[in-house]
Motif scaffolding. Sequence first.
Motif, PDB file in Angstrom:
ATOM      1  N   LEU A 440       0.844  -1.246  -0.135  1.00 28.24           N
ATOM      2  CA  LEU A 440       0.056  -0.108   0.065  1.00 28.24           C
ATOM      3  C   LEU A 440       0.964   1.115   0.097  1.00 28.24           C
ATOM      4  O   LEU A 440       0.431   2.167  -0.936  1.00 28.24           O
ATOM      5  N   PRO A 441       1.943   1.653   0.802  1.00 28.33           N
ATOM      6  CA  PRO A 441       2.763   2.519   0.757  1.00 28.33           C
ATOM      7  C   PRO A 441       3.017   3.018  -0.557  1.00 28.33           C
ATOM      8  O   PRO A 441       3.176   4.192  -1.026  1.00 28.33           O
ATOM      9  N   PHE A 442       3.773   2.069  -1.343  1.00 29.42           N
ATOM     10  CA  PHE A 442       4.115   2.258  -2.553  1.00 29.42           C
ATOM     11  C   PHE A 442       3.072   2.600  -3.552  1.00 29.42           C
ATOM     12  O   PHE A 442       3.407   3.174  -4.571  1.00 29.42           O
ATOM     13  N   ILE A 443       1.714   2.120  -3.336  1.00 29.80           N
ATOM     14  CA  ILE A 443       0.839   2.544  -4.282  1.00 29.80           C
ATOM     15  C   ILE A 443       0.450   4.144  -4.018  1.00 29.80           C
ATOM     16  O   ILE A 443      -0.016   4.792  -4.886  1.00 29.80           O
ATOM     17  N   MET A 444       0.133   4.307  -2.666  1.00 34.33           N
ATOM     18  CA  MET A 444      -0.279   5.602  -2.368  1.00 34.33           C
ATOM     19  C   MET A 444       0.704   6.635  -2.476  1.00 34.33           C
ATOM     20  O   MET A 444       0.083   7.738  -2.670  1.00 34.33           O
ATOM     21  N   ILE A 445       2.037   6.341  -2.494  1.00 33.12           N
ATOM     22  CA  ILE A 445       2.856   7.669  -2.561  1.00 33.12           C
ATOM     23  C   ILE A 445       2.750   8.102  -3.858  1.00 33.12           C
ATOM     24  O   ILE A 445       3.149   9.353  -4.101  1.00 33.12           O
ATOM     25  N   SER A 446       2.184   7.244  -4.972  1.00 29.87           N
ATOM     26  CA  SER A 446       1.950   8.002  -6.386  1.00 29.87           C
ATOM     27  C   SER A 446       0.675   8.612  -6.537  1.00 29.87           C
ATOM     28  O   SER A 446       0.394   9.053  -7.583  1.00 29.87           O
ATOM     29  N   GLU A 447      -0.130   8.564  -5.468  1.00 30.42           N
ATOM     30  CA  GLU A 447      -1.465   8.826  -5.444  1.00 30.42           C
ATOM     31  C   GLU A 447      -1.827  10.294  -4.728  1.00 30.42           C
ATOM     32  O   GLU A 447      -2.878  10.878  -5.051  1.00 30.42           O
ATOM     33  N   VAL A 448      -1.163  10.400  -3.427  1.00 28.93           N
ATOM     34  CA  VAL A 448      -1.566  11.378  -2.536  1.00 28.93           C
ATOM     35  C   VAL A 448      -1.163  12.666  -2.762  1.00 28.93           C
ATOM     36  O   VAL A 448      -1.659  13.680  -1.932  1.00 28.93           O
ATOM     37  N   PHE A 449       0.017  13.099  -3.536  1.00 25.50           N
ATOM     38  CA  PHE A 449       0.568  14.268  -3.456  1.00 25.50           C
ATOM     39  C   PHE A 449       0.290  15.029  -4.727  1.00 25.50           C
ATOM     40  O   PHE A 449      -0.095  14.574  -5.944  1.00 25.50           O
ATOM     41  N   PRO A 450       0.010  16.526  -4.590  1.00 24.54           N
ATOM     42  CA  PRO A 450      -0.015  17.245  -5.786  1.00 24.54           C
ATOM     43  C   PRO A 450       0.990  17.222  -6.963  1.00 24.54           C
ATOM     44  O   PRO A 450       2.168  16.883  -6.507  1.00 24.54           O
ATOM     45  N   GLN A 451       0.682  17.490  -8.240  1.00 21.82           N
ATOM     46  CA  GLN A 451       1.518  17.127  -9.230  1.00 21.82           C
ATOM     47  C   GLN A 451       2.764  18.020  -9.004  1.00 21.82           C
ATOM     48  O   GLN A 451       4.018  17.741  -9.227  1.00 21.82           O
ATOM     49  N   SER A 452       2.514  19.444  -8.634  1.00 19.36           N
ATOM     50  CA  SER A 452       3.406  20.387  -8.575  1.00 19.36           C
ATOM     51  C   SER A 452       4.743  19.812  -7.427  1.00 19.36           C
ATOM     52  O   SER A 452       5.836  20.127  -7.705  1.00 19.36           O
ATOM     53  N   VAL A 453       4.466  19.000  -6.514  1.00 22.01           N
ATOM     54  CA  VAL A 453       5.410  18.821  -5.490  1.00 22.01           C
ATOM     55  C   VAL A 453       5.404  17.169  -5.522  1.00 22.01           C
ATOM     56  O   VAL A 453       6.093  16.488  -4.403  1.00 22.01           O
ATOM     57  N   ARG A 454       4.841  16.327  -6.275  1.00 21.90           N
ATOM     58  CA  ARG A 454       4.676  14.894  -6.278  1.00 21.90           C
ATOM     59  C   ARG A 454       6.204  14.409  -6.249  1.00 21.90           C
ATOM     60  O   ARG A 454       6.364  13.387  -5.368  1.00 21.90           O
ATOM     61  N   GLY A 455       7.147  14.746  -6.976  1.00 21.94           N
ATOM     62  CA  GLY A 455       8.459  14.045  -6.900  1.00 21.94           C
ATOM     63  C   GLY A 455       9.157  14.348  -5.622  1.00 21.94           C
ATOM     64  O   GLY A 455       9.722  13.644  -5.111  1.00 21.94           O
ATOM     65  N   SER A 456       9.206  15.653  -5.240  1.00 19.53           N
ATOM     66  CA  SER A 456       9.969  16.166  -4.106  1.00 19.53           C
ATOM     67  C   SER A 456       9.347  15.450  -2.583  1.00 19.53           C
ATOM     68  O   SER A 456       9.868  14.990  -1.879  1.00 19.53           O
ATOM     69  N   ALA A 457       8.035  15.630  -2.641  1.00 21.34           N
ATOM     70  CA  ALA A 457       7.165  15.086  -1.224  1.00 21.34           C
ATOM     71  C   ALA A 457       7.334  13.519  -1.380  1.00 21.34           C
ATOM     72  O   ALA A 457       7.581  12.918  -0.103  1.00 21.34           O
TER      73      ALA A 457
END
Length: 555
Positions: A440-457
């Motif tokens: 689950l953490p590996f799935i949700m890490i790609s879903e929960v962050f806004p696009q502008s900071v998805r990589g950094s967060a």
Amino acid sequence: KMTQEQEQLMPPPAYQPGMAIISKDLDKAQLQQQEKNNNNTNKSSSKSHGRKESLLPLGERHLAVLRQELMVLLGNTGVLGSGMVVSMPSVTLNQLTDPTQPFWMDKDEASWFASFQNIACPVGGLLVSFFLDRIGRKHTILLTNLMGLIGWILLATSFLHENRDYIYAQMLVGRAFGGIMIGMFVSPVGVYSAEISLPRIRGRLILGTSIGLASGILLMYLLGFFIRHNFVLIASISCAYQLAAMLLVLPMPESPSWLLQKGKNERARRSLRYFRGLRRKGEDSVPEFEAELTQMKMTADNSRVTAASESIGQAIRRPEVYKPLFMMIGFFGFQQACGVVVIIVYAVQIAEHAGVTIDPVLVAVMLGVARIITTFFMSAIFEKWGRRPSGIFSASGMSFCMLLLAGGGWFPDTMGTWKWLPVVCIVAHIVFSTMGMLTLPFIMISEVFPQSVRGSASGISVFFGMILAFVMLKIYPNMMAWLGVANLFAFYAFVSFMAAVFIYSFVPETRGRTLVEIEEHWRMGRRGRREARASAAAALSNLKDVELKEIFLKK
């Protein structure tokens, strides 16, 4: 005229040569008519299938899904290398700690070898947070494979030295590069999968990272089962595989979302056309495609403006960033502290400590098989149950398995005599962990962050999670000595139970939601969502009152 009884008593007519030809012609005519009917049925069924296909969104049609799955598969080939790095100590430590070998490690050196990659994993998390939004998803995946390849080369050539200290130092550096690869591979392929797909199949594609990791762990267990006491050969095979995986990344198109955010609109159009089952350089205008591209462009423009106007420090102050960030750090923390990764890395040794009577390397292979089989079913489970129920069920099952293992140590005269208990509990623990805590953490890490900071967060989340992973792996031998086997299993059971409480309290449901809807969930907060529901209910009530008044006036 003959009666009916006389006709029945009459003998059949004498055989004539032409009768067989007539019979064959009749049979052929019947067969042709049957084939014609079958063809008509097939045509009508294919037309029906075509009509059903045309009702689906572009991104969910057969060709589009096939292209998405193929590119995600190519991206995840390198993730197998990460799984091999994780599980390598389990199958090589017996050789590396054998005093009869020319080179061997003591207990402390072996613990550093097993955990050293996790020192570098946080570095990988920071690197991916830097590169993912700057050089793109595809080139970050390519760079990640290169890091892994360097690590395997260093491990395979470490025994070329004659000096013992040089051998050990090069091994640790090789493990460090492997750790950087693990930290970098946690998010880029998942982010890529989320950005090229629609919500209905997003979970299935993102799960590819977990399948790749499970496949790599199983592959290393199999290598260790068939190749005993040959560290260099195992590392050389892994090196060749990582090179092939790096080359397979080259055909992948870049994510259209990232291309739009960088203002590369024409390349983004071609990329999205490919992932929606259309010709890349086609000039035809498809309204549904144009509408999706316009929506993605608006989101990318907003993200670009936001990213240009604020730093990552300023972005973290926004609720749609810091809320999922703290949630993911906590999720990764519980994942590492509940013993999932410890069991993967020390599978053979834990099986021996738990009292398993069969070949412990075979137990490790069984764990790998159980995990990968369970992972293949997780897409359907996540889509049917949802993320939160799966996570709660997973953590609860892990807690129960660890309690049973602890019971075997606490009550050696009763539960300790059940020889099947350790094997069943360890395999069941891996199955339960795969159903949520490990995936689950590996799935949700790609879903929960806004696009502008998805990589950094996502990189920051991985950074903190990997630090705890290093701590748990490094102190495992000491915890075993301090607490004893049974109490250590009880500790993991308690942490797993607390993980279930954490998921119930803080992890949101993302099944079936678009990435924009998930972002709104965090931005509004619980109070905002309650107010929105209350406003919607009030508006609906007012609308019903107006309709009743209209009906009353008409009467």
